[in-house]
Motif scaffolding. Structure first.
Motif, PDB file in Angstrom:
ATOM      1  N   ILE A   9     -14.368  -9.826 -55.003  1.00 23.00           N
ATOM      2  CA  ILE A   9     -15.789  -9.758 -54.637  1.00 23.00           C
ATOM      3  C   ILE A   9     -16.677 -10.363 -55.734  1.00 23.00           C
ATOM      4  O   ILE A   9     -17.742 -10.905 -55.441  1.00 23.00           O
ATOM      5  CB  ILE A   9     -16.225  -8.310 -54.261  1.00 23.00           C
ATOM      6  N   VAL A  38      -9.961  -3.717 -44.064  1.00 19.83           N
ATOM      7  CA  VAL A  38      -8.616  -3.141 -43.981  1.00 19.83           C
ATOM      8  C   VAL A  38      -8.582  -1.868 -43.113  1.00 19.83           C
ATOM      9  O   VAL A  38      -7.508  -1.333 -42.844  1.00 19.83           O
ATOM     10  CB  VAL A  38      -8.081  -2.951 -45.416  1.00 19.83           C
ATOM     11  N   ILE A  90      -7.925  -2.966 -53.419  1.00 23.79           N
ATOM     12  CA  ILE A  90      -8.999  -2.436 -52.576  1.00 23.79           C
ATOM     13  C   ILE A  90      -9.220  -0.959 -52.886  1.00 23.79           C
ATOM     14  O   ILE A  90      -8.260  -0.192 -52.970  1.00 23.79           O
ATOM     15  CB  ILE A  90      -8.606  -2.591 -51.085  1.00 23.79           C
ATOM     16  N   ALA A 149     -16.487  -1.838 -58.329  1.00 22.10           N
ATOM     17  CA  ALA A 149     -15.929  -0.542 -57.921  1.00 22.10           C
ATOM     18  C   ALA A 149     -16.134   0.488 -59.026  1.00 22.10           C
ATOM     19  O   ALA A 149     -16.503   1.639 -58.766  1.00 22.10           O
ATOM     20  CB  ALA A 149     -14.446  -0.687 -57.580  1.00 22.10           C
TER      21      ALA A 149
HETATM   22  N1  LIG Z   1     -12.049  -1.115 -62.396  1.00 23.52           N
HETATM   23  C1  LIG Z   1     -11.280  -0.139 -62.834  1.00 23.52           C
HETATM   24  O1  LIG Z   1     -11.578   0.550 -63.819  1.00 23.52           O
HETATM   25  C2  LIG Z   1      -9.986   0.160 -62.119  1.00 23.52           C
HETATM   26  C3  LIG Z   1      -8.972   0.868 -62.801  1.00 23.52           C
HETATM   27  C4  LIG Z   1      -7.781   1.151 -62.138  1.00 23.52           C
HETATM   28  C5  LIG Z   1      -7.611   0.740 -60.823  1.00 23.52           C
HETATM   29  N2  LIG Z   1      -8.626   0.053 -60.186  1.00 23.52           N
HETATM   30  C6  LIG Z   1      -8.410  -0.343 -58.794  1.00 23.52           C
HETATM   31  O2  LIG Z   1      -8.365  -1.751 -58.717  1.00 23.52           O
HETATM   32  C7  LIG Z   1      -8.626  -2.132 -57.377  1.00 23.52           C
HETATM   33  C8  LIG Z   1      -9.638  -3.273 -57.386  1.00 23.52           C
HETATM   34  O3  LIG Z   1     -10.892  -2.798 -57.826  1.00 23.52           O
HETATM   35  P1  LIG Z   1     -11.776  -3.566 -58.904  1.00 23.52           P
HETATM   36  O4  LIG Z   1     -11.943  -2.638 -60.039  1.00 23.52           O
HETATM   37  O5  LIG Z   1     -11.285  -4.937 -59.129  1.00 23.52           O
HETATM   38  O6  LIG Z   1     -13.218  -3.588 -58.196  1.00 23.52           O
HETATM   39  P2  LIG Z   1     -13.901  -4.617 -57.170  1.00 23.52           P
HETATM   40  O7  LIG Z   1     -15.149  -3.913 -56.729  1.00 23.52           O
HETATM   41  O8  LIG Z   1     -14.022  -5.950 -57.763  1.00 23.52           O
HETATM   42  O9  LIG Z   1     -12.838  -4.668 -55.965  1.00 23.52           O
HETATM   43  C9  LIG Z   1     -12.771  -3.691 -54.950  1.00 23.52           C
HETATM   44  C10 LIG Z   1     -12.554  -4.467 -53.667  1.00 23.52           C
HETATM   45  O10 LIG Z   1     -12.333  -3.587 -52.553  1.00 23.52           O
HETATM   46  C11 LIG Z   1     -12.843  -4.284 -51.427  1.00 23.52           C
HETATM   47  N3  LIG Z   1     -13.003  -3.404 -50.276  1.00 23.52           N
HETATM   48  C12 LIG Z   1     -13.755  -2.275 -50.182  1.00 23.52           C
HETATM   49  N4  LIG Z   1     -13.675  -1.786 -48.935  1.00 23.52           N
HETATM   50  C13 LIG Z   1     -12.849  -2.613 -48.232  1.00 23.52           C
HETATM   51  C14 LIG Z   1     -12.373  -2.651 -46.895  1.00 23.52           C
HETATM   52  N5  LIG Z   1     -12.751  -1.715 -45.978  1.00 23.52           N
HETATM   53  N6  LIG Z   1     -11.527  -3.657 -46.502  1.00 23.52           N
HETATM   54  C15 LIG Z   1     -11.142  -4.602 -47.395  1.00 23.52           C
HETATM   55  N7  LIG Z   1     -11.565  -4.633 -48.674  1.00 23.52           N
HETATM   56  C16 LIG Z   1     -12.411  -3.649 -49.085  1.00 23.52           C
HETATM   57  C17 LIG Z   1     -14.172  -4.844 -51.931  1.00 23.52           C
HETATM   58  O11 LIG Z   1     -14.661  -5.882 -51.085  1.00 23.52           O
HETATM   59  C18 LIG Z   1     -13.761  -5.345 -53.300  1.00 23.52           C
HETATM   60  O12 LIG Z   1     -13.364  -6.702 -53.232  1.00 23.52           O
HETATM   61  C19 LIG Z   1      -9.096  -0.875 -56.649  1.00 23.52           C
HETATM   62  O13 LIG Z   1      -8.008  -0.299 -55.961  1.00 23.52           O
HETATM   63  C20 LIG Z   1      -9.498   0.012 -57.816  1.00 23.52           C
HETATM   64  O14 LIG Z   1      -9.483   1.383 -57.477  1.00 23.52           O
HETATM   65  C21 LIG Z   1      -9.787  -0.255 -60.817  1.00 23.52           C
END
Ligand SMILES: NC(=O)c1ccc[n+]([C@@H]2O[C@H](COP(=O)([O-])OP(=O)(O)OC[C@H]3O[C@@H](n4cnc5c(N)ncnc54)[C@H](O)[C@@H]3O)[C@@H](O)[C@H]2O)c1
Length: 255
Positions: free
Chosen positions: A16, A65, A92, A194
Protein backbone atom coordinates in the motif's frame (compact mmCIF):
# COMPACT_ATOMS: atom_id res chain seq x y z
CA UNK A 1 18.18 -14.64 -14.53
CA UNK A 2 20.28 -15.29 -11.44
CA UNK A 3 19.60 -14.86 -7.74
CA UNK A 4 18.04 -16.63 -4.80
CA UNK A 5 14.61 -16.75 -6.47
CA UNK A 6 15.72 -17.14 -10.09
CA UNK A 7 12.78 -18.27 -12.21
CA UNK A 8 10.28 -18.21 -9.34
CA UNK A 9 6.81 -16.81 -9.92
CA UNK A 10 5.40 -15.04 -6.85
CA UNK A 11 2.09 -13.56 -5.83
CA UNK A 12 2.68 -10.76 -3.32
CA UNK A 13 -0.23 -9.19 -1.41
CA UNK A 14 -0.15 -6.18 0.90
CA UNK A 15 1.59 -3.33 -0.93
CA UNK A 16 0.00 0.00 0.00
CA UNK A 17 3.04 2.28 0.50
CA UNK A 18 6.74 1.88 -0.10
CA UNK A 19 7.07 1.28 3.64
CA UNK A 20 4.88 -1.84 3.37
CA UNK A 21 6.77 -5.00 4.25
CA UNK A 22 5.29 -6.42 1.03
CA UNK A 23 6.96 -3.66 -1.02
CA UNK A 24 10.37 -4.70 0.32
CA UNK A 25 9.56 -8.34 -0.40
CA UNK A 26 8.50 -7.54 -3.99
CA UNK A 27 11.57 -5.34 -4.59
CA UNK A 28 14.07 -7.84 -3.19
CA UNK A 29 12.33 -10.71 -4.96
CA UNK A 30 12.63 -8.96 -8.34
CA UNK A 31 16.26 -8.12 -7.59
CA UNK A 32 16.80 -11.81 -6.90
CA UNK A 33 15.33 -13.14 -10.10
CA UNK A 34 11.63 -13.59 -9.33
CA UNK A 35 8.69 -12.60 -11.47
CA UNK A 36 6.22 -10.76 -9.22
CA UNK A 37 2.46 -10.34 -9.51
CA UNK A 38 0.96 -7.97 -6.94
CA UNK A 39 -2.50 -7.80 -5.47
CA UNK A 40 -3.93 -4.51 -4.26
CA UNK A 41 -6.78 -3.72 -1.91
CA UNK A 42 -8.97 -0.62 -2.05
CA UNK A 43 -6.90 2.25 -3.38
CA UNK A 44 -5.62 0.56 -6.53
CA UNK A 45 -4.37 3.79 -8.12
CA UNK A 46 -2.14 4.28 -5.08
CA UNK A 47 -0.85 0.71 -5.32
CA UNK A 48 -0.13 1.29 -9.03
CA UNK A 49 1.83 4.44 -8.19
CA UNK A 50 3.88 2.62 -5.53
CA UNK A 51 4.45 -0.37 -7.84
CA UNK A 52 6.13 1.95 -10.34
CA UNK A 53 8.96 2.32 -7.79
CA UNK A 54 9.81 -1.37 -8.13
CA UNK A 55 12.84 -2.30 -10.25
CA UNK A 56 10.56 -3.95 -12.85
CA UNK A 57 6.91 -3.53 -13.82
CA UNK A 58 4.55 -5.76 -11.85
CA UNK A 59 0.93 -6.41 -12.78
CA UNK A 60 -1.65 -5.65 -10.08
CA UNK A 61 -4.77 -7.69 -9.43
CA UNK A 62 -7.53 -6.34 -7.22
CA UNK A 63 -8.04 -8.52 -4.15
CA UNK A 64 -10.13 -7.96 -1.07
CA UNK A 65 -9.21 -11.11 0.76
CA UNK A 66 -12.67 -11.25 2.39
CA UNK A 67 -14.45 -11.10 -0.99
CA UNK A 68 -15.50 -14.57 -2.17
CA UNK A 69 -15.78 -13.44 -5.82
CA UNK A 70 -12.29 -11.93 -5.80
CA UNK A 71 -10.90 -15.16 -4.32
CA UNK A 72 -12.79 -17.35 -6.80
CA UNK A 73 -11.45 -15.33 -9.75
CA UNK A 74 -7.90 -14.96 -8.46
CA UNK A 75 -6.47 -18.00 -10.24
CA UNK A 76 -7.70 -16.88 -13.67
CA UNK A 77 -6.51 -13.33 -13.07
CA UNK A 78 -3.04 -14.59 -12.08
CA UNK A 79 -2.89 -16.88 -15.17
CA UNK A 80 -3.20 -13.78 -17.37
CA UNK A 81 0.36 -12.95 -16.23
CA UNK A 82 2.13 -16.19 -15.20
CA UNK A 83 1.49 -19.87 -15.92
CA UNK A 84 1.85 -20.96 -12.30
CA UNK A 85 2.99 -19.87 -8.86
CA UNK A 86 6.01 -20.97 -6.83
CA UNK A 87 5.24 -18.73 -3.87
CA UNK A 88 2.51 -16.68 -2.23
CA UNK A 89 3.12 -13.88 0.28
CA UNK A 90 0.34 -12.97 2.71
CA UNK A 91 1.19 -9.52 4.07
CA UNK A 92 -2.28 -8.48 5.18
CA UNK A 93 -3.63 -7.32 8.52
CA UNK A 94 -6.47 -5.16 9.72
CA UNK A 95 -8.46 -4.64 12.92
CA UNK A 96 -11.10 -1.98 13.62
CA UNK A 97 -9.99 0.68 16.12
CA UNK A 98 -12.16 -0.79 18.90
CA UNK A 99 -9.98 -3.93 18.82
CA UNK A 100 -6.71 -2.07 19.45
CA UNK A 101 -5.13 0.35 21.90
CA UNK A 102 -6.45 -1.21 25.12
CA UNK A 103 -9.98 -1.96 23.93
CA UNK A 104 -9.76 -5.69 24.51
CA UNK A 105 -12.54 -5.92 27.11
CA UNK A 106 -15.03 -3.79 25.17
CA UNK A 107 -14.55 -4.59 21.48
CA UNK A 108 -17.81 -5.96 20.02
CA UNK A 109 -17.86 -9.32 18.23
CA UNK A 110 -18.64 -7.73 14.84
CA UNK A 111 -15.34 -5.83 15.00
CA UNK A 112 -13.41 -8.82 16.32
CA UNK A 113 -14.93 -10.92 13.52
CA UNK A 114 -13.63 -8.43 10.96
CA UNK A 115 -10.14 -8.58 12.47
CA UNK A 116 -10.13 -12.38 12.38
CA UNK A 117 -11.57 -12.55 8.86
CA UNK A 118 -9.00 -10.17 7.36
CA UNK A 119 -5.97 -11.11 9.45
CA UNK A 120 -6.38 -14.83 10.22
CA UNK A 121 -8.89 -16.72 8.07
CA UNK A 122 -7.60 -14.95 4.95
CA UNK A 123 -4.30 -16.81 5.23
CA UNK A 124 -6.12 -20.04 4.44
CA UNK A 125 -8.43 -18.36 1.89
CA UNK A 126 -5.51 -16.88 -0.04
CA UNK A 127 -3.56 -20.14 -0.02
CA UNK A 128 -6.58 -22.08 -1.29
CA UNK A 129 -7.28 -19.52 -4.01
CA UNK A 130 -3.68 -19.85 -5.21
CA UNK A 131 -3.40 -23.62 -4.75
CA UNK A 132 -4.55 -24.62 -8.28
CA UNK A 133 -1.53 -22.74 -9.64
CA UNK A 134 0.96 -24.30 -7.23
CA UNK A 135 2.90 -27.56 -7.26
CA UNK A 136 5.38 -29.43 -5.07
CA UNK A 137 8.15 -27.15 -3.83
CA UNK A 138 5.78 -24.19 -3.54
CA UNK A 139 5.69 -21.98 -0.47
CA UNK A 140 3.23 -19.77 1.36
CA UNK A 141 4.72 -17.12 3.66
CA UNK A 142 2.93 -14.75 6.04
CA UNK A 143 3.82 -12.04 8.56
CA UNK A 144 3.08 -12.24 12.26
CA UNK A 145 3.88 -10.28 15.40
CA UNK A 146 4.96 -12.73 18.12
CA UNK A 147 1.63 -13.96 19.48
CA UNK A 148 2.99 -16.04 22.35
CA UNK A 149 2.58 -13.02 24.62
CA UNK A 150 -0.20 -10.53 25.45
CA UNK A 151 1.14 -7.15 24.39
CA UNK A 152 -0.19 -3.84 25.72
CA UNK A 153 -2.33 -2.12 23.00
CA UNK A 154 -2.20 -5.02 20.48
CA UNK A 155 -5.34 -6.63 21.97
CA UNK A 156 -7.55 -8.48 19.44
CA UNK A 157 -4.88 -8.17 16.75
CA UNK A 158 -2.74 -10.31 19.06
CA UNK A 159 -5.52 -12.90 19.18
CA UNK A 160 -5.79 -12.71 15.38
CA UNK A 161 -2.02 -13.29 15.09
CA UNK A 162 -2.19 -16.26 17.50
CA UNK A 163 -4.84 -17.67 15.16
CA UNK A 164 -2.68 -16.90 12.15
CA UNK A 165 0.24 -18.78 13.70
CA UNK A 166 -2.01 -21.77 14.32
CA UNK A 167 -3.56 -21.51 10.83
CA UNK A 168 -0.07 -21.62 9.32
CA UNK A 169 0.66 -24.85 11.18
CA UNK A 170 -2.64 -26.36 9.97
CA UNK A 171 -1.90 -25.25 6.43
CA UNK A 172 1.50 -26.95 6.76
CA UNK A 173 -0.32 -30.08 7.92
CA UNK A 174 -2.90 -30.11 5.13
CA UNK A 175 -0.69 -29.01 2.23
CA UNK A 176 2.39 -30.99 3.20
CA UNK A 177 1.29 -34.02 1.16
CA UNK A 178 1.35 -31.81 -1.93
CA UNK A 179 4.87 -30.66 -1.08
CA UNK A 180 3.75 -27.13 -0.27
CA UNK A 181 5.25 -25.36 2.74
CA UNK A 182 3.69 -22.75 5.04
CA UNK A 183 5.88 -20.54 7.21
CA UNK A 184 5.67 -17.18 8.97
CA UNK A 185 8.09 -14.39 9.70
CA UNK A 186 7.60 -12.77 13.12
CA UNK A 187 8.81 -9.24 12.52
CA UNK A 188 9.64 -6.63 15.15
CA UNK A 189 7.83 -3.26 15.02
CA UNK A 190 8.08 -1.38 11.71
CA UNK A 191 6.58 2.01 10.89
CA UNK A 192 3.96 1.10 8.31
CA UNK A 193 0.37 2.22 7.85
CA UNK A 194 -0.84 -0.89 9.71
CA UNK A 195 1.47 -0.12 12.64
CA UNK A 196 0.55 3.56 12.79
CA UNK A 197 -3.12 2.61 13.11
CA UNK A 198 -2.38 1.06 16.51
CA UNK A 199 -2.79 3.66 19.30
CA UNK A 200 0.22 3.37 21.62
CA UNK A 201 2.43 1.65 19.03
CA UNK A 202 5.29 3.86 20.27
CA UNK A 203 5.50 1.61 23.35
CA UNK A 204 6.77 -1.18 21.13
CA UNK A 205 9.23 1.17 19.49
CA UNK A 206 10.75 2.18 22.84
CA UNK A 207 10.87 -1.39 24.16
CA UNK A 208 12.65 -2.67 21.04
CA UNK A 209 15.13 0.18 21.06
CA UNK A 210 16.06 -0.65 24.66
CA UNK A 211 16.03 -4.43 24.61
CA UNK A 212 16.67 -6.01 21.22
CA UNK A 213 20.15 -7.57 21.57
CA UNK A 214 21.05 -6.79 17.95
CA UNK A 215 19.39 -3.38 18.04
CA UNK A 216 16.41 -2.65 15.82
CA UNK A 217 15.54 -0.21 13.07
CA UNK A 218 11.86 0.79 12.92
CA UNK A 219 12.21 1.90 9.32
CA UNK A 220 14.21 -0.94 7.77
CA UNK A 221 11.85 -3.54 6.31
CA UNK A 222 14.64 -5.39 4.55
CA UNK A 223 15.55 -7.88 7.32
CA UNK A 224 11.95 -9.15 7.46
CA UNK A 225 11.76 -9.18 3.66
CA UNK A 226 15.02 -11.15 3.40
CA UNK A 227 13.60 -13.82 5.71
CA UNK A 228 10.49 -14.02 3.51
CA UNK A 229 12.72 -14.52 0.47
CA UNK A 230 14.69 -17.25 2.22
CA UNK A 231 11.49 -19.10 3.12
CA UNK A 232 10.19 -18.75 -0.45
CA UNK A 233 13.47 -20.06 -1.85
CA UNK A 234 14.71 -23.62 -2.22
CA UNK A 235 16.94 -23.21 0.85
CA UNK A 236 14.29 -24.28 3.38
CA UNK A 237 13.03 -27.39 1.56
CA UNK A 238 12.19 -29.36 4.72
CA UNK A 239 10.84 -26.52 6.86
CA UNK A 240 7.11 -25.96 7.29
CA UNK A 241 4.81 -24.81 10.08
CA UNK A 242 7.74 -22.71 11.32
CA UNK A 243 7.96 -19.14 12.63
CA UNK A 244 11.21 -17.30 11.99
CA UNK A 245 11.77 -14.35 14.33
CA UNK A 246 13.19 -11.25 12.67
CA UNK A 247 13.11 -8.94 15.67
CA UNK A 248 16.71 -8.20 16.60
CA UNK A 249 16.49 -11.08 19.10
CA UNK A 250 13.84 -9.40 21.28
CA UNK A 251 11.76 -12.57 21.70
CA UNK A 252 14.68 -14.43 23.25
CA UNK A 253 15.32 -11.97 26.05
CA UNK A 254 13.74 -11.88 29.56
CA UNK A 255 12.54 -8.70 31.24
N1 LIG B 1 4.54 -3.14 10.88
C1 LIG B 1 4.80 -3.94 11.90
O1 LIG B 1 5.27 -3.53 12.97
C2 LIG B 1 4.52 -5.42 11.76
C3 LIG B 1 5.17 -6.32 12.62
C4 LIG B 1 4.91 -7.68 12.50
C5 LIG B 1 4.00 -8.13 11.55
N2 LIG B 1 3.38 -7.21 10.72
C6 LIG B 1 2.42 -7.72 9.74
O2 LIG B 1 2.92 -7.49 8.44
C7 LIG B 1 1.83 -7.54 7.53
C8 LIG B 1 1.93 -6.35 6.59
O3 LIG B 1 1.69 -5.15 7.29
P1 LIG B 1 2.61 -3.86 7.14
O4 LIG B 1 3.16 -3.58 8.48
O5 LIG B 1 3.51 -3.97 5.97
O6 LIG B 1 1.52 -2.70 6.91
P2 LIG B 1 0.81 -2.14 5.58
O7 LIG B 1 -0.28 -1.24 6.11
O8 LIG B 1 1.79 -1.58 4.66
O9 LIG B 1 0.16 -3.46 4.94
C9 LIG B 1 -1.06 -4.02 5.36
C10 LIG B 1 -1.78 -4.42 4.09
O10 LIG B 1 -3.00 -5.12 4.38
C11 LIG B 1 -3.86 -4.81 3.29
N3 LIG B 1 -5.24 -5.18 3.59
C12 LIG B 1 -6.02 -4.74 4.61
N4 LIG B 1 -7.25 -5.26 4.50
C13 LIG B 1 -7.24 -6.06 3.39
C14 LIG B 1 -8.21 -6.88 2.74
N5 LIG B 1 -9.49 -6.98 3.20
N6 LIG B 1 -7.86 -7.57 1.61
C15 LIG B 1 -6.59 -7.48 1.12
N7 LIG B 1 -5.64 -6.71 1.69
C16 LIG B 1 -5.96 -6.01 2.81
C17 LIG B 1 -3.67 -3.31 3.11
O11 LIG B 1 -4.16 -2.87 1.84
C18 LIG B 1 -2.17 -3.20 3.23
O12 LIG B 1 -1.56 -3.31 1.95
C19 LIG B 1 0.56 -7.57 8.37
O13 LIG B 1 0.12 -8.90 8.51
C20 LIG B 1 1.07 -7.05 9.71
O14 LIG B 1 0.25 -7.45 10.79
C21 LIG B 1 3.63 -5.88 10.80
Amino acid sequence: MSGLLAGKRLLVTGVITDASIAFSVAKLAQENGAQVVLTGYGRLSLVERIARRLPQPAPIIELDVTDADHLAGLGDRVREHVDGLDGVVHSIGFAPQSCLGGGFLDAPWEDVATALHVSTYSYKSLAMAALPLMSAGGAVVGLTFDATKAWPVYDWMGVAKAGLESASRYLALHLGKQGIRSNLVAAGPLRTIAAKSIPGFDQFEEAWAERAPLGWSLTDQEPAARACLALLSDWFPATTGEIVHVDGGYHAIGA
